[in-house]
Design an enzyme around this catalytic site. Sequence first.
Site, PDB file in Angstrom:
ATOM      1  CG  HIS A   1      20.544  30.791  15.311  1.00 33.43           C
ATOM      2  ND1 HIS A   1      19.268  31.309  15.938  1.00 33.43           N
ATOM      3  CD2 HIS A   1      21.259  32.074  15.091  1.00 33.43           C
ATOM      4  CE1 HIS A   1      18.940  32.470  15.535  1.00 33.43           C
ATOM      5  NE2 HIS A   1      20.181  33.145  14.740  1.00 33.43           N
TER       6      HIS A   1
ATOM      7  CB  THR B   1      -1.071   0.115   1.414  1.00 35.25           C
ATOM      8  OG1 THR B   1      -1.606  -1.098   1.386  1.00 35.25           O
ATOM      9  CG2 THR B   1      -1.849   1.140   1.245  1.00 35.25           C
TER      10      THR B   1
ATOM     11  N   GLY C   1      -7.754  11.651   5.014  1.00 34.86           N
ATOM     12  CA  GLY C   1      -8.716  12.323   4.474  1.00 34.86           C
ATOM     13  C   GLY C   1      -7.984  14.007   4.328  1.00 34.86           C
TER      14      GLY C   1
HETATM   15  C1  LIG Z   1      -3.339   6.966   1.263  1.00 31.45           C
HETATM   16  C2  LIG Z   1      -2.493   6.470   2.187  1.00 31.45           C
HETATM   17  C3  LIG Z   1      -1.373   7.473   2.695  1.00 31.45           C
HETATM   18  C4  LIG Z   1      -0.471   6.827   3.591  1.00 31.45           C
HETATM   19  N1  LIG Z   1       0.555   7.565   4.306  1.00 31.45           N
HETATM   20  C5  LIG Z   1       1.372   7.142   5.242  1.00 31.45           C
HETATM   21  C6  LIG Z   1       2.594   8.035   5.578  1.00 31.45           C
HETATM   22  O1  LIG Z   1       2.648   9.113   5.148  1.00 31.45           O
HETATM   23  N2  LIG Z   1       3.294   7.333   6.489  1.00 31.45           N
HETATM   24  C7  LIG Z   1       2.926   5.974   7.088  1.00 31.45           C
HETATM   25  O2  LIG Z   1       3.820   5.669   7.910  1.00 31.45           O
HETATM   26  N3  LIG Z   1       1.864   5.174   6.569  1.00 31.45           N
HETATM   27  C8  LIG Z   1       1.150   5.916   5.577  1.00 31.45           C
HETATM   28  N4  LIG Z   1       0.140   4.973   5.074  1.00 31.45           N
HETATM   29  C9  LIG Z   1       0.031   3.566   5.650  1.00 31.45           C
HETATM   30  C10 LIG Z   1       0.814   2.555   5.084  1.00 31.45           C
HETATM   31  O3  LIG Z   1       0.844   2.578   3.851  1.00 31.45           O
HETATM   32  C11 LIG Z   1       0.603   1.245   5.801  1.00 31.45           C
HETATM   33  O4  LIG Z   1       0.624   1.376   7.132  1.00 31.45           O
HETATM   34  C12 LIG Z   1       1.696   0.329   5.183  1.00 31.45           C
HETATM   35  O5  LIG Z   1       1.805   0.291   3.932  1.00 31.45           O
HETATM   36  C13 LIG Z   1       1.533  -1.191   5.814  1.00 31.45           C
HETATM   37  O6  LIG Z   1       2.469  -1.796   5.561  1.00 31.45           O
HETATM   38  P1  LIG Z   1       2.253  -3.546   5.554  1.00 31.45           P
HETATM   39  O7  LIG Z   1       3.307  -4.049   4.982  1.00 31.45           O
HETATM   40  O8  LIG Z   1       1.788  -3.977   6.833  1.00 31.45           O
HETATM   41  O9  LIG Z   1       0.999  -3.949   4.533  1.00 31.45           O
HETATM   42  P2  LIG Z   1       0.685  -3.208   2.990  1.00 31.45           P
HETATM   43  O10 LIG Z   1       1.613  -2.098   2.643  1.00 31.45           O
HETATM   44  O11 LIG Z   1      -0.748  -3.011   2.890  1.00 31.45           O
HETATM   45  O12 LIG Z   1       1.148  -4.482   1.947  1.00 31.45           O
HETATM   46  C14 LIG Z   1       0.518  -5.590   2.202  1.00 31.45           C
HETATM   47  C15 LIG Z   1       0.746  -6.427   0.765  1.00 31.45           C
HETATM   48  O13 LIG Z   1       0.249  -7.492   0.875  1.00 31.45           O
HETATM   49  C16 LIG Z   1      -0.215  -8.080  -0.452  1.00 31.45           C
HETATM   50  N5  LIG Z   1      -1.112  -9.386  -0.062  1.00 31.45           N
HETATM   51  C17 LIG Z   1      -2.316  -9.259   0.504  1.00 31.45           C
HETATM   52  N6  LIG Z   1      -2.628 -10.402   0.560  1.00 31.45           N
HETATM   53  C18 LIG Z   1      -1.997 -11.137  -0.346  1.00 31.45           C
HETATM   54  C19 LIG Z   1      -1.731 -12.770  -0.408  1.00 31.45           C
HETATM   55  N7  LIG Z   1      -2.608 -13.741  -0.202  1.00 31.45           N
HETATM   56  N8  LIG Z   1      -0.789 -12.970  -1.353  1.00 31.45           N
HETATM   57  C20 LIG Z   1       0.273 -12.141  -1.759  1.00 31.45           C
HETATM   58  N9  LIG Z   1       0.001 -10.804  -1.484  1.00 31.45           N
HETATM   59  C21 LIG Z   1      -0.938 -10.400  -0.737  1.00 31.45           C
HETATM   60  C22 LIG Z   1      -1.071  -6.791  -1.005  1.00 31.45           C
HETATM   61  O14 LIG Z   1      -1.146  -6.599  -2.446  1.00 31.45           O
HETATM   62  C23 LIG Z   1       0.070  -5.563  -0.531  1.00 31.45           C
HETATM   63  O15 LIG Z   1       0.823  -5.218  -1.645  1.00 31.45           O
HETATM   64  C24 LIG Z   1      -0.693   5.595   4.322  1.00 31.45           C
HETATM   65  C25 LIG Z   1      -1.952   4.700   3.564  1.00 31.45           C
HETATM   66  C26 LIG Z   1      -2.591   5.217   2.562  1.00 31.45           C
HETATM   67  C27 LIG Z   1      -3.840   4.507   2.106  1.00 31.45           C
END
Ligand SMILES: Cc1cc2nc3c(=O)[nH]c(=O)nc-3n(C[C@H](O)[C@H](O)[C@H](O)COP(=O)(O)OP(=O)(O)OC[C@H]3O[C@@H](n4cnc5c(N)ncnc54)[C@H](O)[C@@H]3O)c2cc1C
Length: 467
Positions: free
Chosen positions: A446, A42, A186
Site C-alpha cells: 500500500h 519488426t 492504430g
Molecule cells: C507498430 C508495431 C507495434 C508493435 N508493438 C508491439 C508490442 O508493444 N508488443 C508486442 O508484443 N508486439 C508488438 N508488435 C508485434 C511484434 O513486433 C511482432 O509480433 C514480433 O516482432 C514478431 O516476431 P517474429 O520474430 O515472429 O517476426 P519479426 O519480428 O517480423 O522478424 C522477422 C524477421 O525476419 C526477417 N526475414 C524475413 N524473411 C527473411 C528471409 N528470407 N531471410 C532473412 N531474413 C528474413 C525480417 O527482415 C525480420 O527482421 C508490434 C508491431 C508493430 C508493427
Amino acid sequence: MEENFDLLVIGGGPGGYVCAIRAAQLGLKAGCIESRGTLGGTCLNIGCIPSKSLLNSSELFFKAKNNFDNLGIETGEIKLNLKKMMTNKSKSVQILTKGVEFLFKKNKVSYIKGKGVLFSKNHVVVYQDNKKTSYKAKNIVIATGSSSLSLSGINIDEKNIISSTGALSLEKVPQNLVVIGGGYIGLEMGSVWARLGSKVTVIEFLDHITPGMDREISKEFEKILTKQGIKFELNSKVTTVKTLQDKLMVQFINNNTKAQENLECDKVLVSVGRKPYTEGLNLSKIGVKKDDKGRIEVSKKFQTSISNIFAIGDVIEGPMLAHKAEDEGIAVAEIIDGQAGHVNYNVIPGVVYTSPEVATVGKTEEQLKKNQVNYKVGKFSLIANSRAKTINETEGFVKILADSKTDKVLGVHMIGSNAGELIAEMALAMEFGASSEDIARTCHAHPTFSEAIKESALAVDKRAIHS
Ligand SMILES: Cc1cc2nc3c(=O)[nH]c(=O)nc-3n(C[C@H](O)[C@H](O)[C@H](O)COP(=O)(O)OP(=O)(O)OC[C@H]3O[C@@H](n4cnc5c(N)ncnc54)[C@H](O)[C@@H]3O)c2cc1C
C-alpha cells in the site's frame, strides 16, 4: 566449403534471435540469417520499441503541456522538437539491435547477413550483395515474421498513405490524421500524434474498437480515448482514399445507414492488420504447407510438413506478439534438443500502451459465454484506489473472471495506469492455477495500483473493502 549447423534460423526477430540464443545455450551450433541489416526484427526496428519510445515522449509532452500546472509545476512555454524526439527513438532502437548482436557474440551464434532461401530440407542459400552462400543444417526454423496489410485499391506509399512504419517516422505533425482500423497499433500511433497536436479520426469496420478484447474494457477504452479528443467512426467501411492537390480525401460508408461520408486529411494511417511474411522462401518447392490465411502450418511441436523444418512467431497461427514469438523460440530450441518445450497459449498477456494502458490475459467474458463456462466477476474501479488518487490517474478498472465452481482465475482484464506492468502478476497467478481467493489473500503493498487487483479478487465474492 559449406558450413554445417545443428540449427539455422531464418529471421532475426524476437522469435528467431531468441531461438538461436537458446539453441546455442543448449550446446547446439546455431546460426541466424537476417536480411534487414540489423537484428531484432519488426519488434525492435519498426514495432514495439520505436512505438513505445514515441508513446512515452508524446505522453510526457502532453502532460507537461496540460497537467503540470495542476500539480503546482510552473514551466515556460512547452515546445515540441520532433526531430529530437525521433532521434531519441532511433537511439533506443540502435542500442537494442546492437545489444542482440552482442548477445549473439556472447553465445557464439553465427549472424549471417542476407536473404535466406530454402534450397532443400537441409540446405539454405543466403543471398547478400550479389553473393550467394550455401549452408547446411540438421534443423531449420522459419521465423520470418509478418508485414502490414492494406485494403484493396489503397496503396501505401509511406509518405501520405502510411503504415505503422511511416507513422513512426513522420517529419511533421499532421494537422488531420485518419487512422483506418481501430486495433492496438492504430490506437497507439493515433494516440502519439493526437498528443503531439493532430486531430485524429479512427475509422473502424466493426461497431467497437480493439476486436477480440473483452467488450466492457473496449467500451471503456473508447470512452476514454474519445475524452482525449480522438474521434471514432465505427461500423464504417473505407472505400477509397483519393489524392487531392496537397490533401487526401477518405471516403467511407456507414454499414448501417449506407450513407457515404468524406473526410479530408493530410495523412492516412492504414492499420488493418498484418499478414505472415513468407515471400521468396521457396516453401512450395520444398513442400512446406501453408493454411488458407498464408500462415505456415505447424504441429504442437512447431514442426512444419517437413519434419526437420520448424516455424514460429508471426508466421504461424496465434496472436502476433513479440513475447509469444520469443516463448515459441525457446520452446522449439528445447524441442530440437530433445526436451519438452511448451507454450501455454491460455496465458499470453496483451498490452495496449496508450494512456491509460489496457492489459488482458486469459478468457474474455464473451469467450466464456460462448463456451458455456459458468463464471463469477469481480470488478474494482481505480477511482477508489489510493495510489491512483495521489497521482490523478483514476480512470479505469480491474476485472477478474473466475470459475463459478472452482474459483480458478480464467481471465483478467484491466484498463488503467500501469496496467501493462500489473498484468504480469495475473499471468503468473494463472500459470500457477491460482483461485481468486489466492489473490485476495496475497498481501499487496500500500499504496499501489496492485491493490486494485486484490480488491477485484475480493469483489469476486462480493467482499471488496474499498467500494
Ligand atoms: C507498430 C508495431 C507495434 C508493435 N508493438 C508491439 C508490442 O508493444 N508488443 C508486442 O508484443 N508486439 C508488438 N508488435 C508485434 C511484434 O513486433 C511482432 O509480433 C514480433 O516482432 C514478431 O516476431 P517474429 O520474430 O515472429 O517476426 P519479426 O519480428 O517480423 O522478424 C522477422 C524477421 O525476419 C526477417 N526475414 C524475413 N524473411 C527473411 C528471409 N528470407 N531471410 C532473412 N531474413 C528474413 C525480417 O527482415 C525480420 O527482421 C508490434 C508491431 C508493430 C508493427
